[in-house]
Design a protein around this motif. Structure first.
Motif, PDB file in Angstrom:
ATOM      1  N   SER A 246       0.811  -1.221   0.000  1.00  0.00           N
ATOM      2  CA  SER A 246       0.000   0.000   0.000  1.00  0.00           C
ATOM      3  C   SER A 246       0.847   1.275   0.000  1.00  0.00           C
ATOM      4  N   ILE A 247       2.162   1.126   0.224  1.00  0.00           N
ATOM      5  CA  ILE A 247       3.043   2.298   0.203  1.00  0.00           C
ATOM      6  C   ILE A 247       3.173   2.788  -1.242  1.00  0.00           C
ATOM      7  N   SER A 248       2.958   4.079  -1.455  1.00  0.00           N
ATOM      8  CA  SER A 248       3.039   4.645  -2.811  1.00  0.00           C
ATOM      9  C   SER A 248       3.924   5.879  -2.819  1.00  0.00           C
ATOM     10  N   HIS A 249       4.428   6.226  -4.004  1.00  0.00           N
ATOM     11  CA  HIS A 249       5.254   7.424  -4.145  1.00  0.00           C
ATOM     12  C   HIS A 249       4.466   8.664  -3.748  1.00  0.00           C
ATOM     13  N   ASP A 250       3.229   8.756  -4.200  1.00  0.00           N
ATOM     14  CA  ASP A 250       2.408   9.923  -3.878  1.00  0.00           C
ATOM     15  C   ASP A 250       2.172  10.028  -2.382  1.00  0.00           C
ATOM     16  N   GLY A 251       1.876   8.870  -1.763  1.00  0.00           N
ATOM     17  CA  GLY A 251       1.634   8.876  -0.335  1.00  0.00           C
ATOM     18  C   GLY A 251       2.853   9.338   0.445  1.00  0.00           C
ATOM     19  N   VAL A 252       4.029   8.853   0.035  1.00  0.00           N
ATOM     20  CA  VAL A 252       5.263   9.247   0.723  1.00  0.00           C
ATOM     21  C   VAL A 252       5.517  10.734   0.548  1.00  0.00           C
ATOM     22  N   LYS A 253       5.371  11.221  -0.692  1.00  0.00           N
ATOM     23  CA  LYS A 253       5.645  12.643  -0.960  1.00  0.00           C
ATOM     24  C   LYS A 253       4.645  13.568  -0.284  1.00  0.00           C
ATOM     25  N   ARG A 295      13.052  -3.747   3.486  1.00  0.00           N
ATOM     26  CA  ARG A 295      14.160  -3.600   4.416  1.00  0.00           C
ATOM     27  C   ARG A 295      13.932  -2.433   5.365  1.00  0.00           C
ATOM     28  N   PHE A 296      14.267  -2.643   6.629  1.00  0.00           N
ATOM     29  CA  PHE A 296      14.214  -1.622   7.669  1.00  0.00           C
ATOM     30  C   PHE A 296      15.663  -1.310   8.031  1.00  0.00           C
ATOM     31  N   ILE A 322      10.025   6.695   5.398  1.00  0.00           N
ATOM     32  CA  ILE A 322      10.094   5.866   4.192  1.00  0.00           C
ATOM     33  C   ILE A 322      10.988   6.560   3.170  1.00  0.00           C
ATOM     34  N   ALA A 323      12.086   5.896   2.832  1.00  0.00           N
ATOM     35  CA  ALA A 323      13.038   6.435   1.859  1.00  0.00           C
ATOM     36  C   ALA A 323      12.730   5.855   0.485  1.00  0.00           C
ATOM     37  N   ILE A 324      12.669   6.722  -0.504  1.00  0.00           N
ATOM     38  CA  ILE A 324      12.507   6.275  -1.894  1.00  0.00           C
ATOM     39  C   ILE A 324      13.895   5.994  -2.436  1.00  0.00           C
ATOM     40  N   ALA A 325      14.163   4.728  -2.742  1.00  0.00           N
ATOM     41  CA  ALA A 325      15.515   4.302  -3.091  1.00  0.00           C
ATOM     42  C   ALA A 325      16.084   5.090  -4.260  1.00  0.00           C
ATOM     43  N   ALA A 326      15.256   5.387  -5.263  1.00  0.00           N
ATOM     44  CA  ALA A 326      15.743   6.075  -6.467  1.00  0.00           C
ATOM     45  C   ALA A 326      16.194   7.493  -6.167  1.00  0.00           C
ATOM     46  N   GLU A 327      15.716   8.067  -5.061  1.00  0.00           N
ATOM     47  CA  GLU A 327      16.052   9.445  -4.735  1.00  0.00           C
ATOM     48  C   GLU A 327      17.092   9.545  -3.627  1.00  0.00           C
ATOM     49  N   SER A 328      17.663   8.394  -3.273  1.00  0.00           N
ATOM     50  CA  SER A 328      18.668   8.392  -2.210  1.00  0.00           C
ATOM     51  C   SER A 328      19.940   7.740  -2.721  1.00  0.00           C
ATOM     52  N   ALA A 329      20.937   7.674  -1.845  1.00  0.00           N
ATOM     53  CA  ALA A 329      22.220   7.068  -2.223  1.00  0.00           C
ATOM     54  C   ALA A 329      22.223   5.561  -2.015  1.00  0.00           C
ATOM     55  N   LEU A 330      21.065   5.000  -1.698  1.00  0.00           N
ATOM     56  CA  LEU A 330      20.986   3.563  -1.449  1.00  0.00           C
ATOM     57  C   LEU A 330      21.160   2.780  -2.742  1.00  0.00           C
ATOM     58  N   GLU A 331      22.078   1.834  -2.718  1.00  0.00           N
ATOM     59  CA  GLU A 331      22.268   0.958  -3.873  1.00  0.00           C
ATOM     60  C   GLU A 331      21.428  -0.292  -3.649  1.00  0.00           C
ATOM     61  N   THR A 332      20.199  -0.261  -4.136  1.00  0.00           N
ATOM     62  CA  THR A 332      19.285  -1.376  -3.903  1.00  0.00           C
ATOM     63  C   THR A 332      18.273  -1.447  -5.032  1.00  0.00           C
ATOM     64  N   SER A 333      17.758  -2.635  -5.230  1.00  0.00           N
ATOM     65  CA  SER A 333      16.714  -2.837  -6.238  1.00  0.00           C
ATOM     66  C   SER A 333      15.329  -2.587  -5.651  1.00  0.00           C
ATOM     67  N   ASP A 334      15.260  -2.402  -4.317  1.00  0.00           N
ATOM     68  CA  ASP A 334      13.977  -2.144  -3.677  1.00  0.00           C
ATOM     69  C   ASP A 334      13.472  -0.748  -4.042  1.00  0.00           C
ATOM     70  N   GLU A 335      12.150  -0.638  -4.123  1.00  0.00           N
ATOM     71  CA  GLU A 335      11.555   0.666  -4.444  1.00  0.00           C
ATOM     72  C   GLU A 335      11.570   1.596  -3.239  1.00  0.00           C
ATOM     73  N   PHE A 336      11.315   1.005  -2.049  1.00  0.00           N
ATOM     74  CA  PHE A 336      11.297   1.775  -0.816  1.00  0.00           C
ATOM     75  C   PHE A 336      12.137   1.071   0.239  1.00  0.00           C
ATOM     76  N   CYS A 337      12.591   1.841   1.223  1.00  0.00           N
ATOM     77  CA  CYS A 337      13.216   1.293   2.419  1.00  0.00           C
ATOM     78  C   CYS A 337      12.653   2.026   3.627  1.00  0.00           C
ATOM     79  N   LEU A 338      12.448   1.298   4.716  1.00  0.00           N
ATOM     80  CA  LEU A 338      11.969   1.895   5.958  1.00  0.00           C
ATOM     81  C   LEU A 338      13.162   2.322   6.808  1.00  0.00           C
ATOM     82  N   GLU A 339      13.000   3.421   7.527  1.00  0.00           N
ATOM     83  CA  GLU A 339      14.044   3.886   8.424  1.00  0.00           C
ATOM     84  C   GLU A 339      13.422   4.329   9.747  1.00  0.00           C
ATOM     85  N   TYR A 340      14.269   4.429  10.760  1.00  0.00           N
ATOM     86  CA  TYR A 340      13.821   4.852  12.091  1.00  0.00           C
ATOM     87  C   TYR A 340      13.882   6.374  12.153  1.00  0.00           C
ATOM     88  N   GLY A 341      12.724   7.008  11.960  1.00  0.00           N
ATOM     89  CA  GLY A 341      12.660   8.466  11.920  1.00  0.00           C
ATOM     90  C   GLY A 341      12.391   9.077  13.269  1.00  0.00           C
TER      91      GLY A 341
END
Length: 673
Positions: A246-253, A295-296, A322-341
Motif C-alpha cells: 500500500s506504500i506509494s510514491h504519492d503517499g510518501v511525498k 528492508r528496515f 520511508i526512503a525512496i531508493a531512487a532518490e537516495s544514495a541507497l544501492e538497492t533494487s527495492d523501491e522503498f526502504c523503511l528507516e527509524y525516523g
C-alpha cells in the motif's frame, strides 16, 4: 581427492559399547571431575522433585566443562580442585544472583509465571546495575513497568522499572517522544507493560540523586501480547490496514503516515560504508502478511536498536520514515526502504521459543543417572527421564544447556548448541570447496563422526593432530538428503569454542584433572590421553632435528617443486605467513617397568631439551650430536597420546612430515625438580 562426496564424510560410525565393556575401561578423570563439580554447585534440591527436570535450574554439563577449561587456560601453571570449585561456585552464583534483600514487586511475580521468552543476548539485570554502578550503551534492559508517574511540580514522566531476575527496581526518565503513550487514562505505557530499552545512560547516586536512575533514551520498544484483548485490538485497528504494497510514491511525498506490521526474517551484521564516510548500517529484512519483503535500515547510533529485536518476532512500526531508493544514495533494487525516523515508534510481539521434551537416551541413563543422584538408591536407576529444551521455529532443539554429557550415539538431526568431548582420529583441510573448511573426525566411547569446521580466514586453533583429546562446543547436527548426519561448527558463532586438552599447559600440573599412568598401561588403554612420570633413557637413540613450522597450526612446512613453501596441514602458501624454526624430536621414555619410543615438536620439545630451536641450530654439529647426553635420566611429567592414524581408505589427500612418527606423541612436558 578422497571423499569428494561431502555426504560420505559425515557418515556416523556408531559402535556402541558391548555389554560389560564399560566396567573394564578406566574412567576419564576430567569427566569425573565435571560430575563431581556438578554435584557440588547444583545439588539435588535444584531439581524438580517429580524427576521430570522441566523445572531444572542446575548447571548444564557443557557450562561446567567450558568453565573448567577456561580456568585451566587462565592458570597455565596448573589448578587445584579448590581453585576450580571456587571459580565455578562464584560464576554460578553470579549467573543465578537474585539481587538485594528488597522484595520483588508483586506484579512482576504474577507475570513471571507465564514468562517463557528467552533472554536477548545483551540483556543485563537491574540488580547488576546496582552492583556494578555501571551500564554500557549497548546493554539491553528487558523491563516491566511497575509504576508511571509525573515528577511533582514538573511535566516530566518517570517510569519505575523492574525485571524478572532482580529484586531491585530502577527509575527511568521517559523520553519525550513517548509522552503521548503514557498520558492517562488510555496510555499504553502503564503498570504491567513490558518494554525493551537500550542506549541508556546511568545517572549514579554520586551525581546528586538519592539512587541510580536511567536518563532518557530514544531506543525503546513496547511489547505487545496477541493473547491480550487490548493488544490484539490495537494490532488489528492500528497496524493491519496498511501493508508494504500500500506504500506509494504519492503517499510518501504527501506525508502520509503508515503503520506497518511484519515478521522479522533476518538481521544483518554491522556494515561500515566506507564510500559514505564510514557510516554504520544494519539491515533488518521484514516480511508482511502478504509475503512482501521490505528492508528496515538503522544508521550509526541507531544500530543498537537491533539488540532489542530477534528473528521470528513480529514488528509493528508506527510512522516509520520511508526512503525512496531512487532518490537516495541507497544501492538497492527495492523501491522503498523503511528507516527509524524522529516520529517512529516500535512495538514488538516477541518470538517465544517453544520447548520440546527430550527423553534421555540409554547413554545418559547409563553414564549419568547414578552420578546425578548420588543420594538415591542406585538400584532404583536415575530419577530423571526427560528434560525440556528450547526449540526454534524450524524445529531445531538447542542443547547448549542440556544437563548431561552428549555422546556421538546421542546425535540426531535438528540439534544445535552441541558440545562433544573425544579423541581426534583424523583432521585435514577440504581443498575443493570455497572458504576455509577443515574436516575433523572425533571419537568418543560410543562412536565417531566427521565434523566440518568453518573458519572466517584461516585455521585458528593452534596445533591439533591425531590422538589429541578435544572439547568442542557450538556444534550443529543436521540430516542430509542421503539420510546421513552432518556435523558443522563455525568459529564466529555464539558459544563456539574448541579446546585441545592434550596441549593445555595446566593439564600435567593439575592432579585433580588426571590420574598418573604407568607406561605399561598404554598398551591396554590406547585410546586415551595418559599422564606419566618418566625419565629420558637411551640417549644414543635420541634423534633431534630442526625444521620450519607454520606458526598458526604448529605443523611443518614443505618446499614445493615450484620453490614455494607450503604448510603440510593448512595447504596455504607460507611465504607471507609466520614461519618459525621448530624441533622434531624422537626419544626414549622410561619408568620403573617399561620403555617407549615417542616424538614431539613445538613447546613440548623445547621443554624436554631445555633449549630453543634457534639456539640449538647455532650449535656446532659436534655440539648438536653431544647435546642429548646431557639429558639422560632427567625426569618429567608428560602427556602422551596415541598418534597412530587409523587405516581409513583415502582419508587424506596428502601425508604430513609427521606421518613417519612413532605411535606415541608427547603433547606436554613438565620438568620435575
Amino acid at each position: 581427492m578422497a571423499f569428494s562426496n561431502g555426504g560420505s564424510l559425515m557418515e556416523t560410525d556408531n559402535h556402541k559399547k558391548r555389554e560389560g565393556e564399560g566396567e573394564d575401561e578406566e574412567e576419564d578423570p576430567f569427566l569425573a571431575f565435571i560430575e563431581y563439580a556438578r554435584s557440588v554447585i547444583s545439588p539435588e534440591e535444584d531439581e524438580d522433585p517429580s524427576g521430570n527436570e522441566e523445572g531444572y535450574n542446575g548447571a548444564g554439563w557443557s557450562w561446567i566443562a567450558s568453565r573448567i577449561l577456561k580456568t585451566c587456560i587462565s592458570y597455565s601453571s596448573g589448578v587445584t580442585a579448590a581453585i576450580l570449585l571456587s571459580d565455578l561456585s562464584q560464576a554460578w552464583s553470579e549467573q543465578r544472583r537474585v539481587g538485594g534483600s528488597k522484595k520483588r514487586p508483586e506484579i512482576i511475580d504474577q507475570m513471571k509465571r507465564k514468562h517463557r521468552r528467552a533472554k536477548l543476548p545483551n540483556t543485563v539485570t537491574i540488580d547488576s546495575i546496582y552492583e556494578k554502578n555501571f551500564l554500557s550503551l549497548s546493554s539491553v534492559l528487558e523491563a516491566v513497568v511497575v509504576d508511571a508517574h509525573v515528577l511533582p511540580g514538573t511535566n516530566i514522566y518517570m517510569l519505575t522499572l523492574g525485571d524478572y531476575w532482580s529484586s531491585n527496581t530502577i527509575d527511568l526518565y521517559l523520553h519525550r517522544r513517548y509522552y503521548d503513550l503514557v498520558d492517562p487514562p488510555n496510555g499504553i505505557l502503564k503498570k504491567a507493560r513490558e518494554i525493551f530499552l537500550t542506549g541508556c545512560y546511568l545517572r549514579t547516586a554520586k551525581e546528586g540523586c538519592g539512587s541510580p536512575r536511567l536518563l532518557p533514551t530514544e531506543y525503546l520498544v513496547i511489547l505487545l501480547d496477541e493473547d491480550l484483548d487490548d493488544d490484539a485490538i490495537l494490532i488489528g485497528a492500528q497496524f493491519c490496514s496498511d501493508s508494504f504494497s500500500s506504500i506509494s510514491h504519492d503517499g510518501v511525498k504527501n506525508g502520509v503516515s503508515y503503520s506497518l506490521y511484519a515478521r522479522i526474517e533476518s538481521i544483518s551484521s554491522l556494515e561500515i560504508l566506507e564510500q559514505c564516510g564510514g557510516l554504520q548500517r544494519k539491515q533488518i529484512t521484514l516480511v508482511d502478511n502478504d509475503g512482501v519483503k521490505l528492508r528496515f535500515l538503522l544508521w550509526n547510533e541507531q544500530v543498537i536498536l537491533a539488540n532489542l529485536i530477534s528473528v521470528g518476532s513480529m514488528l509493528a512500526l508506527d510512522r516509520p520514515y520511508i526512503a525512496i531508493a531512487a532518490e537516495s544514495a541507497l544501492e538497492t533494487s527495492d523501491e522503498f526502504c523503511l528507516e527509524y525516523g524522529t516520529a517512529t515508534q516500535l512495538y514488538l510481539v516477541p518470538f517465544v521459543q517453544h520447548e520440546e521434551q527430550v527423553c534421555l537416551s540409554s547413554t545418559q541413563n547409563r553414564t549419568q543417572g547414578s552420578k546425578l543422584h548420588a543420594a538415591a538408591d542406585p538400584t532404583q536407576g536415575p530419577k530423571v527421564s526427560q528434560v525440556s529444551l528450547p526449540c526454534d521455529s524450524q524445529g531445531s532443539i538447542d542443547f547448549s544447556n542440556y544437563p548431561f554429557q552428549l555422546f556421538v550415539a546421542d546425535l540426531h538431526g535438528k540439534m544445535t548448541g552441541i558440545s562433544l568431548y573425544g579423541v581426534v582420529r583424523d583432521v585435514f583441510r577440504e581443498r575443493e570447496t570455497a572458504g576455509v573448511i577443515f574436516l575433523l573426525k572425533l571419537e568418543d566411547s560410543t562412536g565417531s563422526i566427521w565434523a566440518k569446521l568453518h573458519f572466517s580466514q584461516s585455521w585458528s586453533l593452534g596445533r591439533v593432530s591425531v590422538g589429541h583429546t578435544a572439547y568442542i562446543s557450538g556444534l550443529t547436527c543436521s540430516k542430509t538428503k542421503q539420510d546421513r548426519f552432518e556435523l558443522s561448527w563455525c568459529e564466529t558463532d555464539d558459544g563456539a569454542s574448541f579446546i585441545n586438552l592434550s596441549c593445555l599447559p595446566a593439564l600435567v600440573n593439575s592432579s585433580c584433572l588426571h590420574k598418573l599412568s604407568r607406561l605399561s598401561d598404554l598398551s591396554s588403554r590406547r585410546n586415551s590421553m595418559h599422564i606419566c612420570r618418566v625419565w629420558i633413557d637411551q640417549v644414543d637413540h635420541c634423534h633431534v632435528t630442526t625444521r620450519f613450522s607454520h606458526a598458526p597450526c604448529g605443523h611443518f612446512v614443505k618446499e614445493m617443486p615450484s620453490g614455494a613453501v607450503e604448510c603440510s596441514f593448512c595447504h596455504c602458501d607460507c611465504d607471507s605467513e609466520v614461519v618459525m624454526r621448530a624441533f622434531y624430536l624422537k626419544l626414549t621414555l622410561a619408568d620403573k617397568n617399561t620403555k617407549i619410543f615417542a616424538w614431539c615438536t613445538g613447546q613440548t620439545a623445547m621443554e624436554l631439551l631445555q633449549i630453543s630451536p634457534d639456539e640449538f641450530y647455532e650449535l656446532s654439529e659436534d655440539e648438536q650430536v653431544m647435546y642429548p647426553s646431557s639429558l639422560e635420566n632427567e625426569r618429567f611429567i608428560v602427556a602422551l597420546v596415541n598418534c597412530k592414524r587409523q587405516a581409513v581408505h583415502g582419508s587424506r589427500d596428502s601425508q604430513t612430515p609427521e606421518a613417519d612418527a612413532v605411535s606415541w606423541e608427547i603433547t606436554r612436558a613438565l620438568k620435575c625438580e
